[in-house]
Structure formats: C-alpha cells, structure tokens
Design an enzyme around this catalytic site. Sequence first.
Site, PDB file in Angstrom:
ATOM      1  CB  SER A 162      37.847 116.876  60.165  1.00 51.40           C
ATOM      2  OG  SER A 162      37.993 116.502  58.678  1.00 51.40           O
ATOM      3  CB  VAL A 198      42.409 110.316  63.931  1.00 50.36           C
ATOM      4  CG1 VAL A 198      43.298 111.013  63.436  1.00 50.36           C
ATOM      5  CG2 VAL A 198      40.748 110.766  63.731  1.00 50.36           C
ATOM      6  CG  PHE A 236      50.136 111.497  57.981  1.00 46.98           C
ATOM      7  CD1 PHE A 236      50.857 110.366  57.388  1.00 46.98           C
ATOM      8  CD2 PHE A 236      49.438 111.241  59.165  1.00 46.98           C
ATOM      9  CE1 PHE A 236      50.817 109.275  58.172  1.00 46.98           C
ATOM     10  CE2 PHE A 236      49.421 110.110  59.848  1.00 46.98           C
ATOM     11  CZ  PHE A 236      50.251 108.895  59.358  1.00 46.98           C
ATOM     12  CG  HIS A 289      41.160 113.991  54.108  1.00 47.25           C
ATOM     13  ND1 HIS A 289      40.569 113.474  55.190  1.00 47.25           N
ATOM     14  CD2 HIS A 289      40.719 113.665  52.914  1.00 47.25           C
ATOM     15  CE1 HIS A 289      39.825 112.792  54.826  1.00 47.25           C
ATOM     16  NE2 HIS A 289      39.964 112.883  53.115  1.00 47.25           N
ATOM     17  CD  GLU A 298      36.445 112.001  61.299  1.00 47.44           C
ATOM     18  OE1 GLU A 298      35.554 111.408  60.643  1.00 47.44           O
ATOM     19  OE2 GLU A 298      37.476 112.510  60.837  1.00 47.44           O
ATOM     20  CD  GLN A 299      42.720 116.829  63.375  1.00 53.31           C
ATOM     21  OE1 GLN A 299      43.301 117.470  64.079  1.00 53.31           O
ATOM     22  NE2 GLN A 299      42.669 116.849  61.775  1.00 53.31           N
TER      23      GLN A 299
END
Length: 471
Positions: free
Chosen positions: A388, A427, A423, A371, A391-392
């Site tokens: 990703s 999200v 981390f 990730h 999502e971000q």
Amino acid sequence: MTRYPRDMRGYGAYPPNPQWPGNAKVAVQFVLNYEEGGENNILHGDAGSEAFLSDIPGAAPWAGQRHWNMESIYEYGARAGFWRLHRLFTGANVPLTIYGVATALARSPEQVAAMKRAGWEIASHGLKWVEHKDMPEDEERAQIAEAIRLHTEVVGERPLGWYTGRCSLNTVRLAAEDGGFAYISDTYDDDLPYWLEIDDRDQLIIPYTLEANDMRFSVSPGWVTGQDFFQYLKDSFDTLYAEGEAGHPAMMSIGLHCRLIGRPGKIAGLKKFLDYIADFPNVWTPRRIDIARHWAETHPHSRRARPSQMGKTTFTECYGGIFEHSPWIAEGAHALELGPAHDSAIGLHNALARVFRSAPRDKRVQVLRAHPDLAGKLAQAKRLTTESTQEQAGAGLDALTDAERTTFSDLNARYVEKHGFPFIIAVRDNTKASILAAFQQRIDNDNETEFNEACKQVERIAELRLVGLFS
C-alpha cells in the site's frame, strides 16, 4: 487439495522468440518414420498382424496369423518408398530426422547406412511399432532400455531423440528417466519446444504432429491425392511464415512414412512442397537434434517456485498479502484445483479472486475494511503495508499539499460514514487528479453499487500486485 497435471497455458499470449539461426521466419522439420520390420507380426513374437497405417481400408489385426497383404505393404516402404524419399531429400539437400524403430533398423542395414551417409539424424521410435497404452510400467521401462541398446548396436551411437508414438501415460516420464535424451517428442501440444520438469531432470520437449502428416492418407478424413497433402502443407507454411514475419517465428513439423508418402502418386505433393518452400528466404530446415541443441543454448531452462507446487504454508506466506490483510483468501485458493495454468499472475489471480467472490458478503466487507484510507492517518504514521505504501506513493499521495490532504481527509470521513468501508481504487491505474475525481463521483453512489465497485477495485489491486511479483 487437488492438483490438475495438464498444462492448458503453455507459453500463454507471449511465446518466446526462438531466434532461429539465420533469423529464419519458420523452422520446417521433416520426420521420416522407419517402422517397416518393427510392426505387429507373429514373426516378431506378437499376437497377430498389424492393422495400423496402411492402404488397406478398415484393416483389422489377424490374431495368430500372418497377413500377407499387410506385410507386403510394409515391405514396399522399405524396398521402394525409402529409396524414393532418399533420392528426393538428398537431391533437395534437406536433412531428415528418422524416427527409427530399433527392430526395424536392425532388419534394414542398407537403409541405415544410407541414412548415415546422408547425415540424417536417427532418433529412436521405440523397440517395436506396437501399442504401449496397456503395457506395465516396468515392461515399458525395459523396452526403452532395450531399444536404446539395440539402436546403439545397429547404428553405432545411441539415439538422442525419442518418440514412441503409440505411447502410454508413462512414456514421457520413463524416457526422461533414462537421462540421455536431448529431446522427447511424444506430445502434440505446441508450435515451439518447451522444457518439462520431470523429477530432478529438465527435459526438452519438441512437439510432433499428427495433422501435417502423411498418415492421413490411411485414415478418414484424410488425404486422397498428393495435391491434397501439398495444399495443406502449403497453407500451414504460409500461415507460419506470415506469423514469423510479424515477429512470432515457430516450428512446422511434417510427419512421413516410407510406405505411404513413398508411393509415386503421393510423393508428388511432397516434392511440390519442397520446391515451394525453396523459393522463400529465411527458412530453416533442420533435423530435430539441431532444434534441440539450438533451444538448449538459446533458451536454457531455469527452475522457479511454482504456486501450484507449493505447500500451504509457503503459498500463504507468498500470497497471503495480495488481498490486503486477508490471508484466508490465499488459504482458500491453495485448496482449489490448481495446476500449471495457475503458475502465472493471471492464473493465480483467478484462483484468489474465486475465493473472494464466493465468500459471504460480510467476509468481503471485512476485506474492504482491511484497506487503508487514501492518504489517511495510517499513511501519515507510516503504518501501511509495504504494498500500500508503494502504491500510494506511486500516485503521488505521499506528497500532498495541506489543502489536498484536508480534501482527502474530508472525503474519507464522508465516504466511510455513508458506505461503511474505505474508498478503494487501484491507484496504480490512476493519477492523483483522477483519484480525486473518482472519489468525488463515487461518493454519491448507492451502497450496493459502491460495494460492487469496491470489490472490483480490490481484485484489480490484487492483480497488479501479482503482476509486480511475477515480473
């Protein structure tokens, strides 16, 4: 690789609204089984007498002999019970579907004429009212064809519905193979019709019932009085009607037999039930063919790719990215016992998560390390996976101020140095502010606690990705 053929999911938590005609809250459908003259009997070429569904306690077949009492009970159904039911339902203006055994219909021309005059549907109940579980496939196929031929000859038109009852594992497939049935009813698995894909045919299934059924006058535990039958039907109807008012209309099937419910003391409970539902608005009492036609028009079937039916390569191509850069998880899931229950976001997520959870710790750490950092260098370089990136961006991490970017960069570095993996947080469940707060809170966790939390977040990310795909 194994595949589990039974469908334990069905419509799941969100069944379709059937949109019954007239905005009906429930469809109450009555079936009258006409079997008299088609049951086991040496006169019919069978090995012995009938032993099923009569008022003779503990009846057993008489091998090689006629059973006079059993025959006379079946004859009561044709001679008296049928006409009592005919008067009841025509008087109430409620149409029936007849499950007609072809040889029984051929021996009852006056009853067939009365069914036709009443506008009742005459569906097929097979060639003979006998057990099929041990019947060779070719023999059962031939019997289905002969049932259709004889039914058409006797009634004047072919049956559009099929119900064997004493069926085999092959029955539904063989009946669908014929290609001419608008519906098949040899199932008891739902309160709504559904489509079943059988080879290249999309076959409508209208489930039947063995519980809201007068057959329980002849079995234990079962009904003793007509009031028993009425009370069970009433309770079933009240429950389904309330569900319909709450936005979940369904179907109530009721099974009847001339020689059982046609007796005076038993039919009183059925008459009471007909009178009871007549006082309710928005109740539809169709024939099964009416349900079939409505469903085919309102809820036509369309085929889609099903994970449980995919080959390994296709499956991995479709779902190999659900767990970030970890196609081995999809490969492992494909080898599990998948079935129709896994052809949904929840079901497929469970299969993928099982592989992830059962993997050694070092393999799971690899998944965590696959990730990207939140708002990290890969994001700035536009080198994230499509998932990703979306999502971000959805959490606003693609539009940080310089100060926010510096904060995230510092936290990322401290977190990785302490825990050995980035981390991770779902999200899509968060905002920029809640992500930052969780980051600052979780960074001080011990490594085992944070490893477990990160794994849960990875599973949640995968779940959200699958929901997006399936929706």
